[in-house]
Design a protein around this motif. Structure first.
Motif, PDB file in Angstrom:
ATOM      1  N   TYR A 178      72.376  13.140 -27.589  1.00  0.00           N
ATOM      2  CA  TYR A 178      72.747  12.568 -26.289  1.00  0.00           C
ATOM      3  C   TYR A 178      71.479  12.128 -25.568  1.00  0.00           C
ATOM      4  O   TYR A 178      70.454  12.801 -25.639  1.00  0.00           O
ATOM      5  N   ARG A 179      71.586  11.012 -24.848  1.00  0.00           N
ATOM      6  CA  ARG A 179      70.476  10.508 -24.036  1.00  0.00           C
ATOM      7  C   ARG A 179      70.917  10.475 -22.581  1.00  0.00           C
ATOM      8  O   ARG A 179      72.024  10.031 -22.267  1.00  0.00           O
ATOM      9  N   ALA A 180      70.036  10.932 -21.695  1.00  0.00           N
ATOM     10  CA  ALA A 180      70.347  10.917 -20.271  1.00  0.00           C
ATOM     11  C   ALA A 180      70.514   9.474 -19.807  1.00  0.00           C
ATOM     12  O   ALA A 180      69.794   8.577 -20.252  1.00  0.00           O
ATOM     13  N   VAL A 181      71.454   9.248 -18.919  1.00  0.00           N
ATOM     14  CA  VAL A 181      71.743   7.911 -18.409  1.00  0.00           C
ATOM     15  C   VAL A 181      70.551   7.337 -17.648  1.00  0.00           C
ATOM     16  O   VAL A 181      70.222   6.164 -17.784  1.00  0.00           O
ATOM     17  N   ASP A 182      69.863   8.186 -16.884  1.00  0.00           N
ATOM     18  CA  ASP A 182      68.777   7.690 -16.046  1.00  0.00           C
ATOM     19  C   ASP A 182      67.398   7.761 -16.701  1.00  0.00           C
ATOM     20  O   ASP A 182      66.419   7.294 -16.127  1.00  0.00           O
ATOM     21  N   ASN A 183      67.312   8.345 -17.905  1.00  0.00           N
ATOM     22  CA  ASN A 183      66.043   8.417 -18.625  1.00  0.00           C
ATOM     23  C   ASN A 183      66.337   8.455 -20.123  1.00  0.00           C
ATOM     24  O   ASN A 183      66.653   9.520 -20.667  1.00  0.00           O
ATOM     25  N   PRO A 184      66.241   7.329 -20.816  1.00  0.00           N
ATOM     26  CA  PRO A 184      66.602   7.291 -22.232  1.00  0.00           C
ATOM     27  C   PRO A 184      65.688   8.117 -23.144  1.00  0.00           C
ATOM     28  O   PRO A 184      65.999   8.295 -24.318  1.00  0.00           O
ATOM     29  N   ASN A 185      64.596   8.648 -22.618  1.00  0.00           N
ATOM     30  CA  ASN A 185      63.731   9.528 -23.397  1.00  0.00           C
ATOM     31  C   ASN A 185      64.006  11.007 -23.126  1.00  0.00           C
ATOM     32  O   ASN A 185      63.315  11.874 -23.647  1.00  0.00           O
ATOM     33  N   ASP A 186      65.027  11.295 -22.318  1.00  0.00           N
ATOM     34  CA  ASP A 186      65.483  12.667 -22.058  1.00  0.00           C
ATOM     35  C   ASP A 186      66.647  12.918 -23.016  1.00  0.00           C
ATOM     36  O   ASP A 186      67.733  12.369 -22.851  1.00  0.00           O
ATOM     37  N   ILE A 187      66.384  13.738 -24.027  1.00  0.00           N
ATOM     38  CA  ILE A 187      67.314  13.904 -25.144  1.00  0.00           C
ATOM     39  C   ILE A 187      67.897  15.314 -25.153  1.00  0.00           C
ATOM     40  O   ILE A 187      67.171  16.289 -24.957  1.00  0.00           O
ATOM     41  N   THR A 188      69.189  15.415 -25.401  1.00  0.00           N
ATOM     42  CA  THR A 188      69.827  16.691 -25.698  1.00  0.00           C
ATOM     43  C   THR A 188      70.466  16.562 -27.077  1.00  0.00           C
ATOM     44  O   THR A 188      71.173  15.597 -27.355  1.00  0.00           O
ATOM     45  N   VAL A 189      70.174  17.539 -27.934  1.00  0.00           N
ATOM     46  CA  VAL A 189      70.692  17.546 -29.301  1.00  0.00           C
ATOM     47  C   VAL A 189      71.525  18.806 -29.476  1.00  0.00           C
ATOM     48  O   VAL A 189      71.143  19.880 -28.988  1.00  0.00           O
ATOM     49  N   THR A 190      72.651  18.682 -30.168  1.00  0.00           N
ATOM     50  CA  THR A 190      73.451  19.852 -30.520  1.00  0.00           C
ATOM     51  C   THR A 190      73.523  19.970 -32.038  1.00  0.00           C
ATOM     52  O   THR A 190      73.580  18.957 -32.750  1.00  0.00           O
ATOM     53  N   HIS A 191      73.478  21.209 -32.501  1.00  0.00           N
ATOM     54  CA  HIS A 191      73.656  21.519 -33.918  1.00  0.00           C
ATOM     55  C   HIS A 191      74.645  22.670 -34.003  1.00  0.00           C
ATOM     56  O   HIS A 191      74.464  23.686 -33.312  1.00  0.00           O
TER      57      HIS A 191
END
Length: 89
Positions: free
Chosen positions: A38-51
């Motif tokens: 997932y990428r934050a809407v307001d910062n495309p370099n703010d990433i959340t990954v789920t495993h």
């Protein structure tokens, strides 16, 4: 089922994504049953990954892999990631 969440900022999403995608076989070999980015809407370099994993123990072991630490460095992660584990109920 346990889900490992990892949130971090990267210096360059495109470069980070290449490293992440190349890591697929290590994920699979270490118990990852599903993943999402997932990428934050307001910062495309703010990433959340789920495993997702079958057990908490598998998720914790994966989070400590030397290969994962190396990929984090190579991928241009800025600062320490925020990591947490959840169980689906």
């Amino acid at each position: 089922m346990t889900t490992l969440f990892v949130r971090h900022e990267v210096s360059d999403y495109v470069a980070w994504r290449k490293v992440y995608d190349a890591f697929h076989q290590v994920q699979k070999a270490n118990g990852v049953t599903a993943q999402a980015v997932y990428r934050a809407v307001d910062n495309p370099n703010d990433i959340t990954v789920t495993h997702e994993f079958a057990t908490l123990e598998a998720a914790q072991a994966f989070s400590k892999l030397d290969e994962l630490k190396s990929a984090i460095r190579t991928g241009g992660v800025l600062g320490a990631p925020t990591v947490w584990f959840t169980n689906k109920t």
